[in-house]
Scaffold this active site. Sequence first.
Site, PDB file in Angstrom:
ATOM      1  N   PRO A  11       0.786  -1.231   0.000  1.00 26.80           N
ATOM      2  CA  PRO A  11       0.000   0.000   0.000  1.00 26.80           C
ATOM      3  C   PRO A  11       0.821   1.285   0.000  1.00 26.80           C
ATOM      4  CG  PRO A  11      -0.165  -1.123   2.118  1.00 26.80           C
ATOM      5  CD  PRO A  11       0.502  -2.075   1.177  1.00 26.80           C
ATOM      6  N   ASN A  12       0.314   2.238  -0.760  1.00 24.18           N
ATOM      7  CA  ASN A  12       0.832   3.612  -0.853  1.00 24.18           C
ATOM      8  C   ASN A  12       2.125   3.750  -1.651  1.00 24.18           C
ATOM      9  OD1 ASN A  12      -1.289   4.760   0.834  1.00 24.18           O
ATOM     10  ND2 ASN A  12      -0.304   3.643   2.496  1.00 24.18           N
ATOM     11  N   ARG A  19       4.779  10.966  -2.487  1.00 22.65           N
ATOM     12  CA  ARG A  19       4.527  10.710  -1.072  1.00 22.65           C
ATOM     13  C   ARG A  19       5.791  10.951  -0.245  1.00 22.65           C
ATOM     14  NH1 ARG A  19       4.599   4.645   1.304  1.00 22.65           N
ATOM     15  NH2 ARG A  19       3.825   5.103   3.379  1.00 22.65           N
ATOM     16  N   TYR A  24      10.934   8.959   1.113  1.00 28.54           N
ATOM     17  CA  TYR A  24      10.885   7.905   0.081  1.00 28.54           C
ATOM     18  C   TYR A  24      11.513   8.309  -1.253  1.00 28.54           C
ATOM     19  CZ  TYR A  24       7.702   5.808   3.447  1.00 28.54           C
ATOM     20  OH  TYR A  24       7.162   5.271   4.594  1.00 28.54           O
ATOM     21  N   ASN A  75       8.107  -5.292  -0.747  1.00 28.78           N
ATOM     22  CA  ASN A  75       7.950  -4.164   0.167  1.00 28.78           C
ATOM     23  C   ASN A  75       6.476  -4.139   0.542  1.00 28.78           C
ATOM     24  OD1 ASN A  75       7.755  -1.823   1.599  1.00 28.78           O
ATOM     25  ND2 ASN A  75       8.902  -0.561   0.133  1.00 28.78           N
ATOM     26  N   ALA A  78       3.050  -0.657   5.121  1.00 25.54           N
ATOM     27  CA  ALA A  78       2.631  -0.725   6.531  1.00 25.54           C
ATOM     28  C   ALA A  78       2.141  -2.115   6.930  1.00 25.54           C
ATOM     29  CB  ALA A  78       1.558   0.323   6.809  1.00 25.54           C
ATOM     30  N   GLU A  99      12.379  -9.346   2.178  1.00 29.66           N
ATOM     31  CA  GLU A  99      11.684  -8.150   2.678  1.00 29.66           C
ATOM     32  C   GLU A  99      12.553  -6.922   2.423  1.00 29.66           C
ATOM     33  OE1 GLU A  99      11.396  -8.124   6.951  1.00 29.66           O
ATOM     34  OE2 GLU A  99      10.230  -6.286   6.988  1.00 29.66           O
ATOM     35  N   HIS A 101      12.690  -2.433   2.471  1.00 30.61           N
ATOM     36  CA  HIS A 101      12.102  -1.134   2.816  1.00 30.61           C
ATOM     37  C   HIS A 101      13.005  -0.032   2.307  1.00 30.61           C
ATOM     38  CE1 HIS A 101       9.175  -3.097   5.309  1.00 30.61           C
ATOM     39  NE2 HIS A 101      10.162  -3.840   5.791  1.00 30.61           N
ATOM     40  N   ARG A 108      12.575   5.226  12.729  1.00 33.65           N
ATOM     41  CA  ARG A 108      11.355   6.031  12.591  1.00 33.65           C
ATOM     42  C   ARG A 108      10.407   5.765  13.766  1.00 33.65           C
ATOM     43  NH1 ARG A 108       9.035   5.154   6.826  1.00 33.65           N
ATOM     44  NH2 ARG A 108       7.809   6.961   7.471  1.00 33.65           N
TER      45      ARG A 108
HETATM   46  C1  DQA Z   1       8.117   1.229   4.003  1.00 36.28           C
HETATM   47  C2  DQA Z   1       8.148   1.481   5.518  1.00 36.28           C
HETATM   48  C3  DQA Z   1       6.787   1.251   6.133  1.00 36.28           C
HETATM   49  O1  DQA Z   1       6.829   1.493   7.538  1.00 36.28           O
HETATM   50  C4  DQA Z   1       5.775   2.183   5.506  1.00 36.28           C
HETATM   51  O2  DQA Z   1       4.493   1.940   6.038  1.00 36.28           O
HETATM   52  C5  DQA Z   1       5.768   2.133   4.017  1.00 36.28           C
HETATM   53  C6  DQA Z   1       7.046   2.032   3.325  1.00 36.28           C
HETATM   54  C7  DQA Z   1       9.465   1.583   3.338  1.00 36.28           C
HETATM   55  O3  DQA Z   1       9.647   1.191   2.204  1.00 36.28           O
HETATM   56  O4  DQA Z   1      10.302   2.273   3.944  1.00 36.28           O
HETATM   57  O5  DQA Z   1       4.737   2.252   3.384  1.00 36.28           O
HETATM   58  O6  DQA Z   1       7.887  -0.153   3.787  1.00 36.28           O
END
Ligand code: DQA
Length: 145
Positions: A11-12, A19, A24, A75, A78, A99, A101, A108
């Site tokens: 998501p996102n 964003r 990011y 990735n 959240a 995994e 990020h 954070r």
């Molecule tokens: C994320 C870190 C997560 O905590 C966050 O909710 C994201 C992006 C990252 O790529 O740093 O959406 O996975």
Amino acid sequence: MARKILIMHGPNLNLLGEREPGIYGDTNFEAVNARLVKYAESLGLEAEVFQSNHEGALIDKLHESRREFAGVVLNAGAYTHYSYAIADAIKAIKIPVVEVHISNVFARDQFRSHSVIAPVCAGSISGFGVLSYELGIHALADMTK
Ligand code: DQA
């Protein structure tokens, strides 16, 4: 035929570039994916990209991926921090999932420093920007050869 890997965004992440660019980066989603597909190619891998804002869609794709792909770079956004359903899906499939990020999740909010998927992933990479995905692809290339 080239081994296939799946690059999966939760998501996102479709809003990359817009964003919170301070966290990011300012490269948009399409450009990030173009870079990742090219990087995978340079390692002899064929990469497919999938993004969804929906937990069930991510789970469905993980299930499907077990027959088609040698591994997944994920990735989970959240969902990383609380989706036991995604963790179970990763556990259910036999291919390796790495995994990744973009941000350093340990530097954070407190809730981001816990990953419920980490124990069922092959490994975790966090904090290197888009390079985190490339490191994940590199790891998969090595792991699946
Ligand atoms: C994320 C870190 C997560 O905590 C966050 O909710 C994201 C992006 C990252 O790529 O740093 O959406 O996975």
